[in-house]
Design a protein around this motif. Sequence first.
Motif, PDB file in Angstrom:
ATOM      1  N   UNK A 157       0.791  -1.353   0.052  1.00  0.00           N
ATOM      2  CA  UNK A 157      -0.145  -0.087  -0.019  1.00  0.00           C
ATOM      3  C   UNK A 157       0.755   1.346  -0.002  1.00  0.00           C
ATOM      4  N   UNK A 158       1.801   1.446  -0.774  1.00  0.00           N
ATOM      5  CA  UNK A 158       2.788   2.493  -0.881  1.00  0.00           C
ATOM      6  C   UNK A 158       3.620   2.355  -2.253  1.00  0.00           C
ATOM      7  N   UNK A 159       4.148   3.371  -2.627  1.00  0.00           N
ATOM      8  CA  UNK A 159       5.154   3.591  -3.815  1.00  0.00           C
ATOM      9  C   UNK A 159       6.132   4.641  -3.311  1.00  0.00           C
ATOM     10  N   UNK A 160       7.287   4.599  -4.124  1.00  0.00           N
ATOM     11  CA  UNK A 160       8.341   5.620  -4.234  1.00  0.00           C
ATOM     12  C   UNK A 160       8.605   5.769  -5.565  1.00  0.00           C
ATOM     13  N   UNK A 161       8.282   6.873  -5.990  1.00  0.00           N
ATOM     14  CA  UNK A 161       8.535   7.390  -7.630  1.00  0.00           C
ATOM     15  C   UNK A 161      10.246   7.349  -7.640  1.00  0.00           C
ATOM     16  N   UNK A 162      11.007   6.704  -8.618  1.00  0.00           N
ATOM     17  CA  UNK A 162      12.361   6.591  -8.653  1.00  0.00           C
ATOM     18  C   UNK A 162      12.932   5.250  -7.880  1.00  0.00           C
ATOM     19  N   UNK A 163      11.884   4.539  -7.363  1.00  0.00           N
ATOM     20  CA  UNK A 163      12.247   3.319  -6.615  1.00  0.00           C
ATOM     21  C   UNK A 163      11.891   2.150  -7.415  1.00  0.00           C
ATOM     22  N   UNK A 164      12.548   1.427  -7.877  1.00  0.00           N
ATOM     23  CA  UNK A 164      12.092   0.094  -8.794  1.00  0.00           C
ATOM     24  C   UNK A 164      11.743  -0.918  -7.781  1.00  0.00           C
ATOM     25  N   UNK A 165      10.749  -0.750  -6.691  1.00  0.00           N
ATOM     26  CA  UNK A 165      10.269  -1.894  -5.980  1.00  0.00           C
ATOM     27  C   UNK A 165       9.019  -2.566  -6.456  1.00  0.00           C
ATOM     28  N   UNK A 166       8.739  -3.826  -5.771  1.00  0.00           N
ATOM     29  CA  UNK A 166       7.465  -4.479  -6.283  1.00  0.00           C
ATOM     30  C   UNK A 166       6.415  -3.952  -5.253  1.00  0.00           C
ATOM     31  N   UNK A 167       5.325  -3.739  -5.583  1.00  0.00           N
ATOM     32  CA  UNK A 167       4.110  -3.306  -4.801  1.00  0.00           C
ATOM     33  C   UNK A 167       2.818  -4.170  -4.766  1.00  0.00           C
ATOM     34  N   UNK A 168       2.399  -4.459  -3.745  1.00  0.00           N
ATOM     35  CA  UNK A 168       1.203  -4.887  -3.577  1.00  0.00           C
ATOM     36  C   UNK A 168       0.311  -4.027  -2.826  1.00  0.00           C
ATOM     37  N   UNK A 169      -0.853  -3.623  -3.487  1.00  0.00           N
ATOM     38  CA  UNK A 169      -1.595  -2.507  -2.686  1.00  0.00           C
ATOM     39  C   UNK A 169      -3.221  -2.996  -2.883  1.00  0.00           C
ATOM     40  N   UNK A 170      -4.063  -2.402  -2.044  1.00  0.00           N
ATOM     41  CA  UNK A 170      -5.382  -2.571  -2.135  1.00  0.00           C
ATOM     42  C   UNK A 170      -6.065  -1.570  -2.771  1.00  0.00           C
ATOM     43  N   UNK A 171      -7.334  -1.946  -3.497  1.00  0.00           N
ATOM     44  CA  UNK A 171      -7.879  -0.920  -4.390  1.00  0.00           C
ATOM     45  C   UNK A 171      -8.757   0.131  -3.399  1.00  0.00           C
ATOM     46  N   UNK A 172      -8.012   0.907  -2.832  1.00  0.00           N
ATOM     47  CA  UNK A 172      -8.695   1.960  -1.809  1.00  0.00           C
ATOM     48  C   UNK A 172      -9.500   2.909  -2.663  1.00  0.00           C
ATOM     49  N   UNK A 173      -9.311   3.295  -4.023  1.00  0.00           N
ATOM     50  CA  UNK A 173     -10.035   4.128  -4.480  1.00  0.00           C
ATOM     51  C   UNK A 173     -11.569   3.425  -4.754  1.00  0.00           C
ATOM     52  N   UNK A 174     -11.633   2.263  -5.190  1.00  0.00           N
ATOM     53  CA  UNK A 174     -12.779   1.380  -5.065  1.00  0.00           C
ATOM     54  C   UNK A 174     -13.607   1.670  -3.947  1.00  0.00           C
ATOM     55  N   UNK A 175     -12.926   1.367  -2.962  1.00  0.00           N
ATOM     56  CA  UNK A 175     -13.454   1.440  -1.599  1.00  0.00           C
ATOM     57  C   UNK A 175     -14.107   2.748  -1.436  1.00  0.00           C
ATOM     58  N   UNK A 176     -13.440   3.956  -1.994  1.00  0.00           N
ATOM     59  CA  UNK A 176     -14.111   5.266  -1.525  1.00  0.00           C
ATOM     60  C   UNK A 176     -15.270   5.255  -2.276  1.00  0.00           C
ATOM     61  N   UNK A 177     -15.216   5.101  -3.634  1.00  0.00           N
ATOM     62  CA  UNK A 177     -16.452   4.998  -4.515  1.00  0.00           C
ATOM     63  C   UNK A 177     -17.655   4.169  -3.958  1.00  0.00           C
ATOM     64  N   UNK A 178     -17.438   3.039  -3.526  1.00  0.00           N
ATOM     65  CA  UNK A 178     -18.453   2.079  -2.949  1.00  0.00           C
ATOM     66  C   UNK A 178     -19.208   2.609  -1.734  1.00  0.00           C
ATOM     67  N   UNK A 179     -18.528   3.160  -1.070  1.00  0.00           N
ATOM     68  CA  UNK A 179     -18.906   4.025   0.312  1.00  0.00           C
ATOM     69  C   UNK A 179     -19.856   5.015  -0.220  1.00  0.00           C
ATOM     70  N   UNK A 180     -19.114   5.883  -1.357  1.00  0.00           N
ATOM     71  CA  UNK A 180     -20.349   6.992  -1.754  1.00  0.00           C
ATOM     72  C   UNK A 180     -21.442   6.710  -2.341  1.00  0.00           C
ATOM     73  N   UNK A 181     -21.096   5.426  -3.130  1.00  0.00           N
ATOM     74  CA  UNK A 181     -22.533   5.013  -3.934  1.00  0.00           C
ATOM     75  C   UNK A 181     -23.554   4.538  -2.906  1.00  0.00           C
ATOM     76  N   UNK A 182     -23.273   3.991  -1.736  1.00  0.00           N
ATOM     77  CA  UNK A 182     -23.988   3.433  -0.746  1.00  0.00           C
ATOM     78  C   UNK A 182     -24.477   4.555  -0.069  1.00  0.00           C
TER      79      UNK A 182
END
Length: 346
Positions: A157-182
Amino acid sequence: MLKKDGVTIYHIAKEAKVSPATVSRVLTGSANVREPAKSRVLALINKYNFKPNVMAQSLYLKQSKMLGIILPDIDHPFYSMIVKQLESQALERGYTCLLCNSMQNFSIEQAYLDNLISRQVDGIVFLGGRINQTHPTEELLTGMNDSLRHVPIVFVNGKMDGVNAHTIRTDEASGVRRLLDMLIHHGHKTIGLIGGVVGVSSTDEKISVFRETLKEKRLMVKEEWIHSSGYSIEGGEQDAMHLLHLDERPTAVMCINDFVAIGAIKMFRKFGLKVPGDVSVTGFDDTYLSEHFPPGITSVNHNYQKLAKKTIETLIGLISHEEQEKETIIPTYVTIRNSCEEWKQP
């Protein structure tokens, strides 16, 4: 027949007619060992009640079988919940974990990175801290890139521009949209967003998606209804107080996490408002607190087990020099509780 005492990997390998490396892979749960060799090795391990010498196995495989986990605040339930799952997933694959709590201090964070590398951990899971800074300093970027030259590191759940790391993140944006839809489905047309820290990527993303979604729905975006006083219960109380002092208040409030939601509910009640009768409140992270704090907080769940499983799988894959997806997005879902209800115009 061999005596149980003194049995080694080499004894098992010779009797099973496989290489010592194959026995080691069976012991670590590798999927690369095929039948019937795997069954022969397991049968002999059970027959002799074999317990491998961890140090010898580590020297043979050139691996410590240890993973480091760096996080900013073990007291926060989001981190404690994900760490619990990470440790469980690692143990299933024969790894133990060294837990490092940086206490939200970048210097301590770097000291832990250096220390884990000196202890020759096989890989590191990194949560929070510098990987959540929207604009990290050059020093933080350099420290992370230097560390990556020594050991695989997976960001959660994070990233750094300029750092070539692997990232696993949750779809927080979708979570916000679902709350708003509800909330919109429940008839709310005036919605606020409180909590977090501007300049931290998770907060910035939630605020951005919140604004975009309301505009798409042709609903009002009032800047005074967006207020950020941190991630704590006390921060939630401050943000709720800010809303209470406005001439016009939203009928529903989205909170950046469950702590902030608890603080907001406490403050609304203190001033005589009913939750959800007078104002609906949502949280984020779906920690154990959201279930047990009255009236029960509707919250976005990060799919903790799936998040942890993919993180550990990716890290172990990198340790084994296997190609891995650079970024994986884990779906979130909303847990409905009693802090929200249909809005009825007074």
